[in-house]
Design an enzyme around this catalytic site. Structure first.
Site, PDB file in Angstrom:
ATOM      1  N   GLU A 498       2.495 -45.575   8.600  1.00 21.19           N
ATOM      2  CA  GLU A 498       1.964 -45.549   9.984  1.00 21.19           C
ATOM      3  C   GLU A 498       0.453 -45.319  10.004  1.00 21.19           C
ATOM      4  OE1 GLU A 498       4.215 -43.260  12.801  1.00 21.19           O
ATOM      5  OE2 GLU A 498       6.062 -44.313  12.320  1.00 21.19           O
TER       6      GLU A 498
HETATM    7  C1  LIG Z   1       8.146 -45.490   1.897  1.00 21.84           C
HETATM    8  C2  LIG Z   1       7.433 -46.444   2.787  1.00 21.84           C
HETATM    9  C3  LIG Z   1       8.005 -46.823   3.992  1.00 21.84           C
HETATM   10  C4  LIG Z   1       7.375 -47.778   4.796  1.00 21.84           C
HETATM   11  N1  LIG Z   1       8.012 -48.255   5.917  1.00 21.84           N
HETATM   12  C5  LIG Z   1       7.491 -49.353   6.541  1.00 21.84           C
HETATM   13  C6  LIG Z   1       8.211 -50.009   7.569  1.00 21.84           C
HETATM   14  O1  LIG Z   1       9.310 -49.597   7.951  1.00 21.84           O
HETATM   15  N2  LIG Z   1       7.688 -51.125   8.119  1.00 21.84           N
HETATM   16  C7  LIG Z   1       6.470 -51.621   7.743  1.00 21.84           C
HETATM   17  O2  LIG Z   1       6.050 -52.639   8.260  1.00 21.84           O
HETATM   18  N3  LIG Z   1       5.741 -51.013   6.777  1.00 21.84           N
HETATM   19  C8  LIG Z   1       6.226 -49.911   6.159  1.00 21.84           C
HETATM   20  N4  LIG Z   1       5.515 -49.294   5.162  1.00 21.84           N
HETATM   21  C9  LIG Z   1       4.216 -49.819   4.806  1.00 21.84           C
HETATM   22  C10 LIG Z   1       3.052 -48.878   5.122  1.00 21.84           C
HETATM   23  O3  LIG Z   1       2.779 -48.903   6.485  1.00 21.84           O
HETATM   24  C11 LIG Z   1       1.890 -49.319   4.231  1.00 21.84           C
HETATM   25  O4  LIG Z   1       2.189 -48.854   2.945  1.00 21.84           O
HETATM   26  C12 LIG Z   1       0.575 -48.835   4.705  1.00 21.84           C
HETATM   27  O5  LIG Z   1       0.189 -49.572   5.820  1.00 21.84           O
HETATM   28  C13 LIG Z   1      -0.511 -48.934   3.646  1.00 21.84           C
HETATM   29  O6  LIG Z   1      -0.545 -50.165   3.051  1.00 21.84           O
HETATM   30  P1  LIG Z   1      -0.593 -50.282   1.450  1.00 21.84           P
HETATM   31  O7  LIG Z   1       0.432 -49.394   0.897  1.00 21.84           O
HETATM   32  O8  LIG Z   1      -0.567 -51.710   1.115  1.00 21.84           O
HETATM   33  O9  LIG Z   1      -2.004 -49.660   1.066  1.00 21.84           O
HETATM   34  P2  LIG Z   1      -3.411 -50.375   1.120  1.00 21.84           P
HETATM   35  O10 LIG Z   1      -3.601 -51.017   2.436  1.00 21.84           O
HETATM   36  O11 LIG Z   1      -3.595 -51.193  -0.091  1.00 21.84           O
HETATM   37  O12 LIG Z   1      -4.385 -49.110   1.075  1.00 21.84           O
HETATM   38  C14 LIG Z   1      -4.725 -48.468  -0.162  1.00 21.84           C
HETATM   39  C15 LIG Z   1      -5.688 -47.324   0.160  1.00 21.84           C
HETATM   40  O13 LIG Z   1      -6.868 -47.836   0.780  1.00 21.84           O
HETATM   41  C16 LIG Z   1      -7.137 -47.099   1.955  1.00 21.84           C
HETATM   42  N5  LIG Z   1      -7.812 -47.975   2.909  1.00 21.84           N
HETATM   43  C17 LIG Z   1      -7.419 -49.173   3.362  1.00 21.84           C
HETATM   44  N6  LIG Z   1      -8.305 -49.654   4.250  1.00 21.84           N
HETATM   45  C18 LIG Z   1      -9.282 -48.723   4.357  1.00 21.84           C
HETATM   46  C19 LIG Z   1     -10.488 -48.617   5.108  1.00 21.84           C
HETATM   47  N7  LIG Z   1     -10.899 -49.564   5.924  1.00 21.84           N
HETATM   48  N8  LIG Z   1     -11.239 -47.525   4.935  1.00 21.84           N
HETATM   49  C20 LIG Z   1     -10.858 -46.536   4.094  1.00 21.84           C
HETATM   50  N9  LIG Z   1      -9.741 -46.585   3.383  1.00 21.84           N
HETATM   51  C21 LIG Z   1      -8.976 -47.661   3.498  1.00 21.84           C
HETATM   52  C22 LIG Z   1      -5.799 -46.620   2.449  1.00 21.84           C
HETATM   53  O14 LIG Z   1      -5.952 -45.464   3.266  1.00 21.84           O
HETATM   54  C23 LIG Z   1      -5.102 -46.311   1.153  1.00 21.84           C
HETATM   55  O15 LIG Z   1      -5.462 -45.044   0.732  1.00 21.84           O
HETATM   56  C24 LIG Z   1       6.123 -48.313   4.385  1.00 21.84           C
HETATM   57  C25 LIG Z   1       5.526 -47.882   3.198  1.00 21.84           C
HETATM   58  C26 LIG Z   1       6.185 -46.977   2.392  1.00 21.84           C
HETATM   59  C27 LIG Z   1       5.534 -46.591   1.104  1.00 21.84           C
END
Ligand SMILES: Cc1cc2nc3c(=O)[nH]c(=O)nc-3n(C[C@H](O)[C@H](O)[C@H](O)COP(=O)(O)OP(=O)(O)OC[C@H]3O[C@@H](n4cnc5c(N)ncnc54)[C@H](O)[C@@H]3O)c2cc1C
Length: 815
Positions: A498
């Site tokens: 989220e």
């Molecule tokens: C257990 C689990 C349940 C989930 N459930 C759902 C679900 O039900 N439905 C759904 O759609 N998604 C779901 N998600 C997805 C979740 O919302 C994403 O994991 C999240 O949006 C982050 O994306 P990412 O993991 O690809 O990280 P990335 O986007 O690759 O981010 C990596 C890091 O970079 C940082 N970052 C990214 N952009 C910036 C910025 N502009 N400035 C500073 N820092 C930045 C982030 O904070 C993070 O620390 C789930 C994820 C998990 C792990």
């Protein structure tokens, strides 16, 4: 010298007008009086008065001001301010502003905070907590879920469905429970204290997902079909936004749909061919209905004149041909259902779009609007609930576990992390109540929900680490006897979902907050891009001059409040909390001043200066957290025995705020830091961290049965049932404290210092010495059993540990 005094008098009058936020006209009249008096008594000529009038008049005659000052300024503003993209606009316009706008105003109204109604449960909601929630907490064996089944047991799934756990947000007319946000939060807190898997499983369908989207945007047919089925648990929903290529940058999802005609149940209908590859989707492996976000294109113009329609949300039954679903991810050993889903050119009718074809392309707005609410409830409540239980369990454990002949909780080193857990448990619960009350009052607090999502999950993660450190090996060895390890493992999940926390702090909180909460920035932007030139100029003039007055006022307030340590500023109570209100007055003025300066010096570049943005957001966030604490203290009747918790929470948050402010000044753009430091901190930094004495008081509350401790754990599941080790330990904690005077008596009669262990044996000695009664013997025997259960950890036959891994590997090799 006298001339200097007259100039000083003039400046004081202007500064006082600014400080007190008098209108431009009132301040001008007051300043004119000083100039007139100087002309008459000092100079003996009308010159000073005349100069003042010439300078002041253009600003006070609106038609002149608009034409010759605001108009050129508007033109410059339009040329440098890029027009917002529709996605940015939707994100900024989503939701409402509430108490955080007061905190941004430079002069918060404490009366307004304390007039917010106290959060209350209805009888029905209370009965749900005391009945089904209590019962399901007792059913759950977390070790079985995490290690043996890799899933909730079937009877728990069924119980959740049968009792409406997945329907807390669904309206009664559709068969749901229609609970308040506050009630949902209490349910999730209680579940989270028992198991993060249980809380996540219940939290997700009640948060951003099909249920929420259907209620707000669904067509009547969709609502009538799905909502009663979701309420009864006949459908299990999930919502898929995240793709391998688009995580935090969710607006860039590559998943797409193409509007076309196709065959559906033997007929040709208007529909879409959907292609997606999603991952991390909670409940996907067991979902019967998949909420899907994708970008919709209409190359044949079958829906209208637009080809690229944008992000769209649809509901796809998972038994539709081509939907790939069922495989699972393995998120940090937490066995809630989570997995990927794919589809390649899956054809579905157009009315699968949530809200029907009229809502094609409206998906982003729908998501950000719903996120404003859901993000403020689920994860913050899970975080608060987990830490409330961890606080009392850690307090009990630290009293039970002895080293160096003392309960470890009495060791000063342990008091520091203990106090962090206790103070945070108090804070998080207060903030949870304040936020959910706002939602129940009809707010969609997009900025607040980002604040609480970030700060409560962040504080939760740090507190879990503290609790683990205090428990030592007891927290590390997993098994039925460990109530902490799984929560520790799950903490990073709350950080990531989220809106991942680093992103939320760096971009979202202040990015939205600055524009939404600032009283003039959004009106200026809206006025500048108003297509009606006359109205545009009129509104822009009002906003800009309001803005200038606001900035001058915040400068005057920051300087005066810094100079006086805010000692004379407004506070609703003159007890020990007074200084916290006053410090907040000061920091609120600082935030407003620095915001204007950051926006003025960096303009659009501020968006990319994430560390400036993050620190400004910290100022707003920490003030919101302190508001939650002060509101809770007030709502609970200002119970002085809770003061150590209140003081710890306020001092910790204000100190964190001050650290961010300090770092901001060290790194302020254009080298303005030293000048601003002189204005804001003329006598250095005013706030100190919670003292050792305060830490000691908080740690003591956590280790002593008392009303403050009970309030810390209010509503949590601490019943000593078979699988609830924290509940069993709570009983042991009470028993052991009752044993202390008996043990002391036996030592005195025996004339020796008997270690506080093997209490059953000590009781026998007491019988020999004839100094204890049978009830006391029973108590000591029971306490000893409990004590051993509390300090012991599980061990396993190697086969028990490898069974799951083996079968998982075999399944992978087979695939
Ligand atoms: C257990 C689990 C349940 C989930 N459930 C759902 C679900 O039900 N439905 C759904 O759609 N998604 C779901 N998600 C997805 C979740 O919302 C994403 O994991 C999240 O949006 C982050 O994306 P990412 O993991 O690809 O990280 P990335 O986007 O690759 O981010 C990596 C890091 O970079 C940082 N970052 C990214 N952009 C910036 C910025 N502009 N400035 C500073 N820092 C930045 C982030 O904070 C993070 O620390 C789930 C994820 C998990 C792990």
């Amino acid at each position: 010298m006298t001339t200097l005094l007259w100039i000083c008098a003039l400046l004081v009058v202007i500064a006082a007008g600014a400080y007190l936020r008098f209108s431009l006209l009132t301040t001008t009249i007051a300043a004119a009086v000083i100039c007139a008096a100087a002309s008459y008594f000092h100079v003996g000529s009308p010159l000073p008065f005349a100069i003042f009038v010439i300078l002041a008049l253009p600003f006070n005659i609106k038609s002149f001001r608009r034409q010759f000052i605001s108009k050129p300024f508007l033109n410059i503003y339009k040329s440098i301010m890029p027009e917002m993209s529709s996605t940015e606009k939707e994100a900024i316009e989503a939701g409402t502003t509430w108490w955080e706008a007061d905190l941004f105003s430079g002069a918060p109204s404490w009366k307004k905070l304390h007039n917010i109604p106290v959060a209350r449960l209805t009888n029905e909601e209370q009965a749900f907590l005391d009945g089904p929630v209590e019962e399901v907490c007792g059913m759950l064996n977390e070790h079985q879920v995490s290690h043996e089944l890799a899933d909730l047991p079937q009877e728990v799934w069924q119980y959740l469905k049968d009792n409406g756990f997945f329907a807390m947000i669904i309206k009664k007319k559709f068969g749901g429970l229609e609970y308040s946000a506050y009630a949902q939060s209490r349910v999730l807190q209680k579940l989270a204290g028992v198991s993060s898997e249980l809380a996540s499983t219940v939290g997700v369908p009640n948060s951003l997902g099909p249920g929420e989207l259907l209620q707000h945007y669904g067509t009547p047919e969709q609502q009538d079909h799905y909502l009663p089925r979701l309420a009864k648990g006949l459908e299990v929903p999930c919502f898929a936004l995240t793709s391998p290529e688009a995580g935090s940058d969710a607006g860039s999802i590559p998943d797409f749909g193409v509007v076309c005609k196709g065959q559906w149940q033997g007929e040709e209908v208007l529909g879409m061919k959907l292609t997606w590859n999603k991952r991390y989707i909670t409940l996907a492996p067991v979902a019967t209905v998949l909420g899907l976000a994708f970008k919709l294109r209409d190359p044949e113009y079958l829906l209208g004149e637009q080809e690229e329609l944008g992000i769209t949300c649809a509901l796809i039954p998972t038994d539709v041909e081509g939907v790939i679903i069922g495989r699972r991810h393995f998120p940090l050993n937490c066995m809630f259902q989570n997995g990927p889903t794919q589809g390649d050119e899956v054809f579905v009718p157009i009315d699968f779009i949530i809200g029907g074809k009229e809502m094609a392309g409206q998906g982003w707005r729908m998501l950000v609007e719903c996120l404003s609410v859901g993000r403020g409830i689920t994860l913050p409540s899970n975080a608060a609930g987990g830490i409330k239980t961890a606080a009392v369990a850690t307090g009990a454990y630290a009293r039970i576990r002895r080293q160096f002949k003392l309960p470890i909780g009495k060791l000063e080193g342990i008091e520091e992390p203990m106090a962090r857990i206790g103070g945070n448990a108090y804070l998080m619960d207060g903030v949870n109540s304040l936020t959910t009350t706002g939602i129940d009052l009809g707010e969609k607090p997009s900025v607040i929900s980002a604040i609480v999502k970030y700060h409560l999950t962040d504080r939760m993660q740090k507190c879990v680490i503290d609790a683990m450190d205090i428990h030592g090996g007891k927290g590390i060895c997993l098994g039925p006897n460990n109530y902490l390890g799984r929560g520790y493992q799950a903490a990073p999940i709350a950080i990531t979902v989220e809106g991942a926390n680093i992103l939320t702090r760096s971009m979202i909180i202040y990015g939205q907050g600055a524009i939404r909460c600032h009283p003039y920035v959004l009106p200026e932007m809206e006025a500048a891009f108003n297509p009606n030139p006359k109205e545009s100029l009129r509104k822009f003039d009002n906003a800009v001059f309001g803005h200038i007055g606001f900035a001058i006022s915040n400068f005057a307030r920051s300087f005066w409040l810094g100079l006086t340590g805010a000692r004379f500023s407004n506070a609703p109570y003159s007890d020990k909390t007074k200084k916290y209100y006053q410090q907040m007055n000061r920091f609120s003025a600082n935030l407003a001043l620095l915001s204007d300066l950051a926006m003025g010096t960096l303009g659009g570049e501020l968006k990319r200066k994430e560390r400036v943005s993050a620190r400004l957001g910290d100022l707003l966030s920490q003030m919101y957290l302190v508001s939650g604490v002060l509101k809770r203290y007030n709502d609970e009747g200002r119970l002085t025995e809770d003061l150590p918790l209140v003081q710890w929470a306020c001092e910790d948050a204000l100190h964190k705020l001050q650290t961010s402010l300090d770092e901001l000044l060290d790194n302020f753009p254009m080298g303005l830091g030293p000048i601003l430091r002189f204005i804001i901190f003329p006598f250095g930094r005013p706030v100190t961290k919670p003292s050792d004495v305060l830490d000691h008081k908080v740690a003591k509350i956590m280790q002593t049965p008392c009303a403050s401790r009970d309030r810390l754990a209010k509503g949590q599941y601490l019943t000593p049932t078979q699988y609830n080790i924290a509940g069993i330990q709570e009983q042991t904690f009470i028993d052991l404290i009752a044993c202390e005077p008996i043990h002391k008596r036996i030592c005195e009669v025996a004339g020796e210092r008997i270690p506080f262990m093997w209490l059953d044996k000590v009781a026998e000695k007491g019988i020999e010495l004839d100094c204890i009664n049978t009830e006391e013997v029973e108590l000591m025997k029971r306490a000893e059993l409990g004590r051993l259960k509390s300090i012991n950890v599980d061990d396993f036959d190697p086969e028990e540990l490898t069974a799951m891994v083996k079968s998982a590997n075999q399944a992978n090799y087979a695939a």
